[in-house]
Design a protein around this motif. Structure first.
Motif, PDB file in Angstrom:
ATOM      1  N   SER A  25      -0.723  11.995  20.224  1.00 49.54           N
ATOM      2  CA  SER A  25      -2.026  11.510  20.690  1.00 49.54           C
ATOM      3  C   SER A  25      -3.143  11.972  19.765  1.00 49.54           C
ATOM      4  O   SER A  25      -3.124  13.090  19.246  1.00 49.54           O
ATOM      5  CB  SER A  25      -2.296  12.003  22.107  1.00 49.54           C
ATOM      6  OG  SER A  25      -2.324  13.414  22.146  1.00 49.54           O
ATOM      7  N   ILE A  26      -4.123  11.109  19.570  1.00 54.20           N
ATOM      8  CA  ILE A  26      -5.296  11.389  18.743  1.00 54.20           C
ATOM      9  C   ILE A  26      -6.537  11.269  19.613  1.00 54.20           C
ATOM     10  O   ILE A  26      -6.690  10.291  20.349  1.00 54.20           O
ATOM     11  CB  ILE A  26      -5.416  10.400  17.563  1.00 54.20           C
ATOM     12  CG1 ILE A  26      -4.114  10.348  16.759  1.00 54.20           C
ATOM     13  CG2 ILE A  26      -6.593  10.786  16.662  1.00 54.20           C
ATOM     14  CD1 ILE A  26      -3.717  11.617  16.082  1.00 54.20           C
ATOM     15  N   LEU A  27      -7.417  12.259  19.537  1.00 54.41           N
ATOM     16  CA  LEU A  27      -8.693  12.211  20.238  1.00 54.41           C
ATOM     17  C   LEU A  27      -9.789  11.856  19.239  1.00 54.41           C
ATOM     18  O   LEU A  27     -10.026  12.609  18.295  1.00 54.41           O
ATOM     19  CB  LEU A  27      -8.991  13.561  20.902  1.00 54.41           C
ATOM     20  CG  LEU A  27     -10.351  13.697  21.604  1.00 54.41           C
ATOM     21  CD1 LEU A  27     -10.487  12.681  22.736  1.00 54.41           C
ATOM     22  CD2 LEU A  27     -10.545  15.127  22.119  1.00 54.41           C
ATOM     23  N   ILE A  28     -10.434  10.710  19.430  1.00 56.19           N
ATOM     24  CA  ILE A  28     -11.539  10.286  18.568  1.00 56.19           C
ATOM     25  C   ILE A  28     -12.845  10.656  19.250  1.00 56.19           C
ATOM     26  O   ILE A  28     -13.128  10.208  20.366  1.00 56.19           O
ATOM     27  CB  ILE A  28     -11.504   8.769  18.305  1.00 56.19           C
ATOM     28  CG1 ILE A  28     -10.205   8.370  17.595  1.00 56.19           C
ATOM     29  CG2 ILE A  28     -12.718   8.337  17.478  1.00 56.19           C
ATOM     30  CD1 ILE A  28     -10.058   6.866  17.408  1.00 56.19           C
ATOM     31  N   VAL A  29     -13.655  11.483  18.591  1.00 54.52           N
ATOM     32  CA  VAL A  29     -14.958  11.891  19.124  1.00 54.52           C
ATOM     33  C   VAL A  29     -16.020  11.252  18.239  1.00 54.52           C
ATOM     34  O   VAL A  29     -16.333  11.751  17.157  1.00 54.52           O
ATOM     35  CB  VAL A  29     -15.097  13.423  19.139  1.00 54.52           C
ATOM     36  CG1 VAL A  29     -16.367  13.821  19.894  1.00 54.52           C
ATOM     37  CG2 VAL A  29     -13.870  14.077  19.763  1.00 54.52           C
ATOM     38  N   GLU A  30     -16.561  10.140  18.683  1.00 61.59           N
ATOM     39  CA  GLU A  30     -17.449   9.316  17.848  1.00 61.59           C
ATOM     40  C   GLU A  30     -18.394   8.534  18.754  1.00 61.59           C
ATOM     41  O   GLU A  30     -17.942   7.825  19.669  1.00 61.59           O
ATOM     42  CB  GLU A  30     -16.610   8.360  16.995  1.00 61.59           C
ATOM     43  CG  GLU A  30     -17.366   7.293  16.252  1.00 61.59           C
ATOM     44  CD  GLU A  30     -18.349   7.859  15.249  1.00 61.59           C
ATOM     45  OE1 GLU A  30     -19.570   7.681  15.479  1.00 61.59           O
ATOM     46  OE2 GLU A  30     -17.904   8.459  14.257  1.00 61.59           O
ATOM     47  N   ASP A  31     -19.707   8.654  18.511  1.00 59.15           N
ATOM     48  CA  ASP A  31     -20.666   7.972  19.377  1.00 59.15           C
ATOM     49  C   ASP A  31     -20.990   6.551  18.926  1.00 59.15           C
ATOM     50  O   ASP A  31     -21.662   5.816  19.641  1.00 59.15           O
ATOM     51  CB  ASP A  31     -21.954   8.794  19.506  1.00 59.15           C
ATOM     52  CG  ASP A  31     -22.688   8.960  18.185  1.00 59.15           C
ATOM     53  OD1 ASP A  31     -22.025   8.914  17.123  1.00 59.15           O
ATOM     54  OD2 ASP A  31     -23.913   9.150  18.198  1.00 59.15           O
ATOM     55  N   GLU A  32     -20.522   6.155  17.750  1.00 62.63           N
ATOM     56  CA  GLU A  32     -20.719   4.770  17.298  1.00 62.63           C
ATOM     57  C   GLU A  32     -19.517   3.944  17.751  1.00 62.63           C
ATOM     58  O   GLU A  32     -18.409   4.077  17.236  1.00 62.63           O
ATOM     59  CB  GLU A  32     -20.875   4.718  15.784  1.00 62.63           C
ATOM     60  CG  GLU A  32     -22.150   5.407  15.291  1.00 62.63           C
ATOM     61  CD  GLU A  32     -22.376   5.184  13.802  1.00 62.63           C
ATOM     62  OE1 GLU A  32     -22.197   4.030  13.340  1.00 62.63           O
ATOM     63  OE2 GLU A  32     -22.716   6.155  13.100  1.00 62.63           O
ATOM     64  N   GLU A  33     -19.748   3.074  18.725  1.00 58.81           N
ATOM     65  CA  GLU A  33     -18.681   2.316  19.359  1.00 58.81           C
ATOM     66  C   GLU A  33     -17.875   1.496  18.363  1.00 58.81           C
ATOM     67  O   GLU A  33     -16.644   1.434  18.450  1.00 58.81           O
ATOM     68  CB  GLU A  33     -19.279   1.401  20.435  1.00 58.81           C
ATOM     69  CG  GLU A  33     -18.281   0.499  21.139  1.00 58.81           C
ATOM     70  CD  GLU A  33     -17.314   1.254  22.029  1.00 58.81           C
ATOM     71  OE1 GLU A  33     -16.288   0.666  22.411  1.00 58.81           O
ATOM     72  OE2 GLU A  33     -17.585   2.433  22.350  1.00 58.81           O
ATOM     73  N   ALA A  34     -18.548   0.853  17.413  1.00 59.29           N
ATOM     74  CA  ALA A  34     -17.842  -0.009  16.461  1.00 59.29           C
ATOM     75  C   ALA A  34     -16.852   0.797  15.620  1.00 59.29           C
ATOM     76  O   ALA A  34     -15.705   0.376  15.420  1.00 59.29           O
ATOM     77  CB  ALA A  34     -18.845  -0.722  15.560  1.00 59.29           C
ATOM     78  N   ILE A  35     -17.289   1.949  15.134  1.00 62.25           N
ATOM     79  CA  ILE A  35     -16.402   2.800  14.326  1.00 62.25           C
ATOM     80  C   ILE A  35     -15.239   3.299  15.172  1.00 62.25           C
ATOM     81  O   ILE A  35     -14.077   3.296  14.735  1.00 62.25           O
ATOM     82  CB  ILE A  35     -17.188   3.986  13.743  1.00 62.25           C
ATOM     83  CG1 ILE A  35     -18.205   3.491  12.717  1.00 62.25           C
ATOM     84  CG2 ILE A  35     -16.236   5.002  13.094  1.00 62.25           C
ATOM     85  CD1 ILE A  35     -19.088   4.583  12.146  1.00 62.25           C
ATOM     86  N   SER A  36     -15.546   3.738  16.393  1.00 60.87           N
ATOM     87  CA  SER A  36     -14.507   4.244  17.287  1.00 60.87           C
ATOM     88  C   SER A  36     -13.446   3.187  17.573  1.00 60.87           C
ATOM     89  O   SER A  36     -12.245   3.476  17.561  1.00 60.87           O
ATOM     90  CB  SER A  36     -15.159   4.711  18.594  1.00 60.87           C
ATOM     91  OG  SER A  36     -14.207   5.243  19.472  1.00 60.87           O
ATOM     92  N   ARG A  37     -13.869   1.951  17.800  1.00 63.73           N
ATOM     93  CA  ARG A  37     -12.918   0.867  18.090  1.00 63.73           C
ATOM     94  C   ARG A  37     -12.021   0.577  16.898  1.00 63.73           C
ATOM     95  O   ARG A  37     -10.813   0.377  17.044  1.00 63.73           O
ATOM     96  CB  ARG A  37     -13.663  -0.409  18.490  1.00 63.73           C
ATOM     97  CG  ARG A  37     -14.197  -0.420  19.900  1.00 63.73           C
ATOM     98  CD  ARG A  37     -14.432  -1.845  20.377  1.00 63.73           C
ATOM     99  NE  ARG A  37     -15.147  -2.642  19.393  1.00 63.73           N
ATOM    100  CZ  ARG A  37     -16.451  -2.781  19.350  1.00 63.73           C
ATOM    101  NH1 ARG A  37     -17.216  -2.162  20.234  1.00 63.73           N
ATOM    102  NH2 ARG A  37     -17.033  -3.527  18.424  1.00 63.73           N
ATOM    103  N   VAL A  38     -12.619   0.543  15.701  1.00 63.73           N
ATOM    104  CA  VAL A  38     -11.832   0.241  14.500  1.00 63.73           C
ATOM    105  C   VAL A  38     -10.794   1.327  14.256  1.00 63.73           C
ATOM    106  O   VAL A  38      -9.619   1.046  14.001  1.00 63.73           O
ATOM    107  CB  VAL A  38     -12.755   0.089  13.272  1.00 63.73           C
ATOM    108  CG1 VAL A  38     -11.932   0.050  11.983  1.00 63.73           C
ATOM    109  CG2 VAL A  38     -13.597  -1.172  13.392  1.00 63.73           C
ATOM    110  N   LEU A  39     -11.217   2.595  14.333  1.00 65.05           N
ATOM    111  CA  LEU A  39     -10.278   3.690  14.130  1.00 65.05           C
ATOM    112  C   LEU A  39      -9.152   3.647  15.161  1.00 65.05           C
ATOM    113  O   LEU A  39      -7.983   3.851  14.829  1.00 65.05           O
ATOM    114  CB  LEU A  39     -11.006   5.028  14.221  1.00 65.05           C
ATOM    115  CG  LEU A  39     -11.940   5.388  13.064  1.00 65.05           C
ATOM    116  CD1 LEU A  39     -12.700   6.670  13.376  1.00 65.05           C
ATOM    117  CD2 LEU A  39     -11.152   5.551  11.772  1.00 65.05           C
ATOM    118  N   SER A  40      -9.510   3.382  16.400  1.00 59.21           N
ATOM    119  CA  SER A  40      -8.513   3.304  17.456  1.00 59.21           C
ATOM    120  C   SER A  40      -7.484   2.220  17.170  1.00 59.21           C
ATOM    121  O   SER A  40      -6.270   2.436  17.328  1.00 59.21           O
ATOM    122  CB  SER A  40      -9.194   3.035  18.801  1.00 59.21           C
ATOM    123  OG  SER A  40      -8.247   2.909  19.832  1.00 59.21           O
TER     124      SER A  40
END
Length: 226
Positions: free
Chosen positions: A3-18
């Protein structure tokens, strides 16, 4: 599945990384700020954290410090703050890697893969060894000093194990960079010095009569032991 925890407040970046991490076979949890990250971390510790610096409620440096106070979970910092001061602050604080925005998602996945490979690379059968009051279990990657477990980040652990597998031998910065930082390393050998500094702090109660991490000026480092 790791599992990876992404801590990012920019939704677009978070979605792409996910999306890219899920495609690579990881389970992903996304949170927008440091407080939510702490709650997610405590309820279900991840295999690795991708951490932004500039966030509401709690910035990435503070969150990194709080995580390092309780865990050696690998952390890769992702940020638009790419100055050398911020980079060194992240590494000195215990980050395992540091990537500047904008970044290529495929490279982020490659960095995640590289960091998560590190825990197994130093295992060597079932070897265990005492250096006086310092006990090292190479297989489990556990270190105890005077019976108390010593917490190190995965990268710092790898540096210490590399030296401990070669007691009284001189290890150059180039060797450490090649064996520990691998292909994902960017920057000067200052990162090695910072890692050694953190290891010395963690082993500050190890009696000098039993051993120590020595600096060989202009050459490298050595785990000296009697």
């Amino acid at each position: 599945m790791k599992s990876i925890l992404i801590v990012e407040d920019e939704e677009a970046i978070s979605r792409v990384l996910s999306a890219y991490l899920k495609k690579a076979g990881y389970q992903v949890t996304r949170v927008p700020d440091g407080q939510a990250a702490l709650e997610a971390f405590e309820s279900s510790p991840p295999a690795l954290i991708l951490l932004d610096i500039m966030m509401p409620n709690m910035d990435g440096f503070e969150l990194l410090g709080r995580i390092r106070g309780k865990s050696s979970c690998p952390v890769i910092m992702l940020t638009a703050r790419d100055g050398i001061t911020d980079r060194l602050a992240g590494l000195d604080g215990g980050a395992d890697d540091y990537m500047s925005k904008p970044f290529i998602p495929e490279e982020v996945v490659a960095r995640v893969n590289a960091v998560l490979r590190r825990p197994s690379q130093w295992s060597d059968g079932s070897r265990k060894r005492h250096f006086g009051s310092l006990f090292i279990d190479y297989t489990a990657r556990c270190i105890f000093l005077n019976g108390a477990e010593v917490t190190l980040s995965p990268r710092d652990m790898s540096v210490l194990l590399f030296l401990a597998e070669r007691p009284n031998q001189i290890c150059t910065r180039e060797q450490l960079i090649e064996q520990v930082w691998e292909m994902d390393y960017e920057g000067s050998d200052r990162a090695v010095d910072l890692s050694i500094k953190r290891i010395r702090q963690a082993l500050s109660h190890w009696p000098a009569t039993e051993g120590e991490i020595r600096t060989l000026r202009g050459t490298g480092y050595q785990l000296w032991t009697t």
